[in-house]
Structures are given as structure tokens and as C-alpha cells.
Design a protein around this motif. Structure first.
Motif, mmCIF file in Angstrom:
data_model
loop_
_atom_site.group_PDB
_atom_site.id
_atom_site.type_symbol
_atom_site.label_atom_id
_atom_site.label_comp_id
_atom_site.label_asym_id
_atom_site.label_seq_id
_atom_site.Cartn_x
_atom_site.Cartn_y
_atom_site.Cartn_z
ATOM 1 N N LEU A 106 -4.839 -72.101 -33.878
ATOM 2 C CA LEU A 106 -5.819 -72.260 -34.770
ATOM 3 C C LEU A 106 -7.136 -72.560 -33.913
ATOM 4 N N ARG A 107 -8.274 -71.808 -34.666
ATOM 5 C CA ARG A 107 -9.753 -72.057 -34.037
ATOM 6 C C ARG A 107 -10.016 -73.426 -34.627
ATOM 7 N N ARG A 108 -11.143 -74.127 -33.469
ATOM 8 C CA ARG A 108 -11.508 -75.276 -33.500
ATOM 9 C C ARG A 108 -11.926 -75.841 -34.911
ATOM 10 N N GLU A 109 -12.503 -74.659 -35.482
ATOM 11 C CA GLU A 109 -13.255 -75.117 -36.901
ATOM 12 C C GLU A 109 -12.314 -75.249 -37.851
ATOM 13 N N GLU A 110 -11.161 -74.578 -37.797
ATOM 14 C CA GLU A 110 -9.980 -74.925 -38.770
ATOM 15 C C GLU A 110 -9.490 -76.150 -38.720
ATOM 16 N N VAL A 111 -9.214 -76.737 -37.400
ATOM 17 C CA VAL A 111 -8.738 -77.954 -37.248
ATOM 18 C C VAL A 111 -9.543 -79.017 -37.719
ATOM 19 N N GLU A 112 -10.916 -78.828 -37.517
ATOM 20 C CA GLU A 112 -11.828 -79.554 -37.719
ATOM 21 C C GLU A 112 -11.940 -79.795 -39.161
ATOM 22 N N ARG A 113 -11.602 -78.797 -39.869
ATOM 23 C CA ARG A 113 -11.783 -78.841 -41.600
ATOM 24 C C ARG A 113 -10.496 -79.899 -41.889
ATOM 25 N N ILE A 114 -9.508 -79.784 -41.183
ATOM 26 C CA ILE A 114 -8.442 -80.900 -41.714
ATOM 27 C C ILE A 114 -8.801 -82.141 -41.284
ATOM 28 N N PHE A 115 -9.219 -82.414 -39.999
ATOM 29 C CA PHE A 115 -9.583 -83.790 -39.567
ATOM 30 C C PHE A 115 -10.649 -84.369 -40.506
ATOM 31 N N ALA A 116 -11.660 -83.468 -41.182
ATOM 32 C CA ALA A 116 -12.700 -84.102 -41.971
ATOM 33 C C ALA A 116 -12.067 -84.454 -43.412
ATOM 34 N N GLU A 117 -10.699 -84.286 -43.585
ATOM 35 C CA GLU A 117 -10.019 -84.730 -44.861
ATOM 36 C C GLU A 117 -9.448 -86.189 -44.812
ATOM 37 N N ILE A 118 -9.269 -86.548 -43.275
ATOM 38 C CA ILE A 118 -8.788 -88.085 -43.270
ATOM 39 C C ILE A 118 -9.806 -88.948 -43.549
ATOM 40 N N LEU A 230 2.130 -79.668 -37.238
ATOM 41 C CA LEU A 230 1.724 -80.566 -36.044
ATOM 42 C C LEU A 230 1.911 -79.860 -34.837
ATOM 43 N N HIS A 231 2.906 -79.057 -34.719
ATOM 44 C CA HIS A 231 3.105 -78.360 -33.317
ATOM 45 C C HIS A 231 2.093 -77.427 -33.069
ATOM 46 N N GLN A 232 1.458 -76.829 -34.047
ATOM 47 C CA GLN A 232 0.381 -75.867 -33.550
ATOM 48 C C GLN A 232 -0.911 -76.585 -33.319
ATOM 49 N N LEU A 233 -0.978 -77.709 -33.453
ATOM 50 C CA LEU A 233 -2.220 -78.482 -32.870
ATOM 51 C C LEU A 233 -2.009 -78.407 -31.155
ATOM 52 N N ARG A 234 -0.800 -78.447 -30.853
ATOM 53 C CA ARG A 234 -0.321 -78.433 -29.445
ATOM 54 C C ARG A 234 -0.711 -76.882 -28.929
ATOM 55 N N HIS A 235 -0.361 -75.949 -29.649
ATOM 56 C CA HIS A 235 -0.555 -74.563 -29.471
ATOM 57 C C HIS A 235 -2.187 -74.269 -29.323
ATOM 58 N N SER A 236 -2.921 -74.925 -30.289
ATOM 59 C CA SER A 236 -4.346 -74.585 -30.579
ATOM 60 C C SER A 236 -5.141 -75.213 -29.072
ATOM 61 N N HIS A 237 -4.540 -76.211 -28.607
ATOM 62 C CA HIS A 237 -5.012 -76.719 -27.466
ATOM 63 C C HIS A 237 -4.738 -75.887 -26.280
ATOM 64 N N ALA A 238 -3.563 -75.376 -26.122
ATOM 65 C CA ALA A 238 -3.247 -74.549 -25.234
ATOM 66 C C ALA A 238 -3.958 -73.240 -25.091
ATOM 67 N N THR A 239 -4.236 -72.693 -26.419
ATOM 68 C CA THR A 239 -5.253 -71.492 -26.698
ATOM 69 C C THR A 239 -6.353 -71.690 -26.057
#
Length: 286
Positions: A106-118, A230-239
Motif C-alpha cells: 500500500l502507499r504510505r498515505e493509505e497506511v497512515e490513514r489506518i494509523f490515524a484511527e489508533i 497485517l502482512h501487507q505492512l511488510r509488503h508495503s515496506h519492501a515496495t
């Protein structure tokens, strides 16, 4: 079952099928295609008829044949359960060999949208998920990190991870926001040894379970309206690393891959990254 009856029962099957509208639509097209082909060629709805059907369409990609075969198998299982057939003509079919799917980050901005909900009070969750995202750890590796595995010496922050096959590796903690979050989290802990991430249910500490983590992550993603495992977080980092020009050898070490072939699955860089690299190369040729 003749083709007219096949078509009628196929529609009944699709009506009862509890799948997404897209899946039902795809299955309908596949079953209609088979019905039309049987009617045109005069083949029977049996094993040899299906062999001839797939042989006549050998140009199909493995993924296409796999999808069509799945549709047929599910329809015939349904028909057998209702005594509409006396045998399953798909039992002898072999599954086509499919290449492993390309990891989707995923793009960083998509992941950050999830983090903003924590919520702010869920510091443990926020730190755990950011650790996975910023380092590419497997979720099991992150849950296995102990306090004593961390070295937050300024300028050389890193952690030691026990990965697959009990292979240890050192992972650089190079993101300032992650490092600061780790320091704040450690400052608030009441212990200096043991799992970094502990469960707090009923006031009792203990190892944090994957199932609990998965449920919490799913809740955050749903609130953010972003689909991400959760595993896509790892994929996102590698990408991100690939698109940033980091070598595959370094990414392999970072992620703890035993074989470079696994790392090569991440080598599909974006068009803009590829264009920038080609422009840099062209300038050196002038």
C-alpha cells in the motif's frame, strides 16, 4: 443432464451462491460459455467432454483456466448434493500451475490513514504496527521481540530478530518517528526484560497473541476504510525500499529472506521510479 437443463440448473445454483456480485457474474459467464460450447460441438457433460472443452481453449492463461475450473467444480458439487448428477465430471481434472502472486504493498498515505484511527491511549498497538511497517518485520517476529533485543544507542539504533528457521538478524531502526516512539514506550514500561508487547487483559501481562492483534488491526482498517492485511505492512515496506532504489541484496537481508528469488517478487517498481532511474543513467552517458 442436457444443455437446456444445465443452463436452468446453473441459474438456480447462481441464485443460491453466497458470493460477491463480481464472483457470481464471473461464474455465470463461465457456465454459459461451457453450455454454449457443449451445444455447438455436441459433446456430453462428462469427463471426456470437459477434457475436450479445455483442450479446445488451450490458449487460456493458467489463472483463467483456474477460475473457470473453480466455477465448474462448485456447480457440480452443488448438483451432486441435490441428486441432479450421479457423478462429478471434474474429479479427474488437474489444477493448472499458477505463479505466486505479486506482493501488493500500500502507499504510505493509505497506511497512515489506518494509523490515524489508533487511539492515543493505545500506544502499544500504534508502536507494534508502525514497527512492522517501518522495518518489514513479520508480525510473528515483531511479537517475539523482547526488551533486551533492542539497542537504542543514539546513531546506531537497531534490534535483533529471531526469524524463520531460528535465524537471527540485525534490523536497523532508521526511522526517527519509530525510534522516538520506542523510547517513549520503553520509558513507560514497568519491566526491563521479557516480551516488548504484552497482553493487558484483566490486568495480567503475558505474550500478546496473534489472534488478538489481528482483530485489533482489522478494526482499525475498517474504521479507516482501507483494506490491508497485517502482512501487507511488510509488503508495503519492501515496495518502498524497491521504489527508493535500495538494492535487492539489502532488501533480502532486511526482510530475512533465505532465497533471493523471494525478494525478486518485490522487484516490480513504479513507472515514475523506473523513469527517474533511466534519466539518471542517461545523464551519465552524456
Amino acid at each position: 443432464m442436457d444443455t437446456n437443463r444445465l443452463q436452468t440448473q446453473a441459474e438456480r445454483f447462481l441464485t443460491e451462491l453466497k458470493r460477491s456480485p463480481q464472483t457470481v457474474s464471473a461464474y455465470r459467464a463461465d457456465l454459459r460459455h461451457l453450455t454454449g460450447w457443449l451445444r455447438e460441438t455436441g459433446h456430453l457433460l462428462n469427463g471426456s467432454g470437459l477434457d475436450a472443452y479445455f483442450a479446445a481453449h488451450s490458449q487460456w492463461a493458467p489463472s483463467t483456466r483456474n477460475r473457470k475450473q473453480t466455477a465448474l467444480e462448485r456447480f457440480y458439487r452443488w448438483a451432486l448434493q441435490r441428486d441432479l448428477l450421479d457423478r462429478d465430471p471434474t474429479l479427474h481434472l488437474e489444477r493448472p500451475s499458477l505463479p505466486p502472486p505479486h506482493p501488493r504493498g500500500l502507499r504510505r498515505e493509505e497506511v497512515e490513514r489506518i494509523f490515524a484511527e489508533i487511539p492515543a491511549e493505545q500506544a502499544r498497538d500504534a508502536l507494534l504496527f508502525r514497527l512492522v511497517f517501518e522495518t518489514g518485520l513479520r508480525i510473528g517476529e515483531a511479537l517475539g521481540v523482547h526488551v533486551q533485543d533492542l539497542d537504542l544507542t543514539r546513531g546506531d539504533e537497531h534490534l535483533t530478530v529471531l526469524g524463520k528457521g531460528s535465524r537471527k538478524r540485525t534490523v536497523l531502526l532508521d526511522d526517527p518517528r519509530l525510534v522516538n516512539a520506542l523510547r517513549r514506550y520503553l520509558h513507560g514500561l514497568g519491566y526491563t526484560h521479557g516480551p516488548l508487547f504484552q497482553a493487558t487483559k484483566n490486568g495480567r501481562g503475558g505474550p500478546l497473541r496473534y489472534q488478538s492483534v489481528q482483530e485489533r488491526w482489522q478494526g482499525y482498517t475498517e474504521r479507516a476504510g482501507v483494506t490491508c492485511t497485517l502482512h501487507q505492512l511488510r509488503h508495503s515496506h519492501a515496495t518502498e525500499l524497491v521504489n527508493g532504489g535500495v538494492s535487492l541484496a539489502t532488501i533480502r537481508k532486511r526482510l530475512g529472506h533465505q532465497h533471493i528469488q523471494t525478494t525478486l517478487r518485490y522487484a516490480e517498481v513504479s513507472d515514475s521510479t523506473a523513469d527517474a532511474e533511466l534519466r539518471r543513467w542517461r545523464r551519465t552517458q552524456g
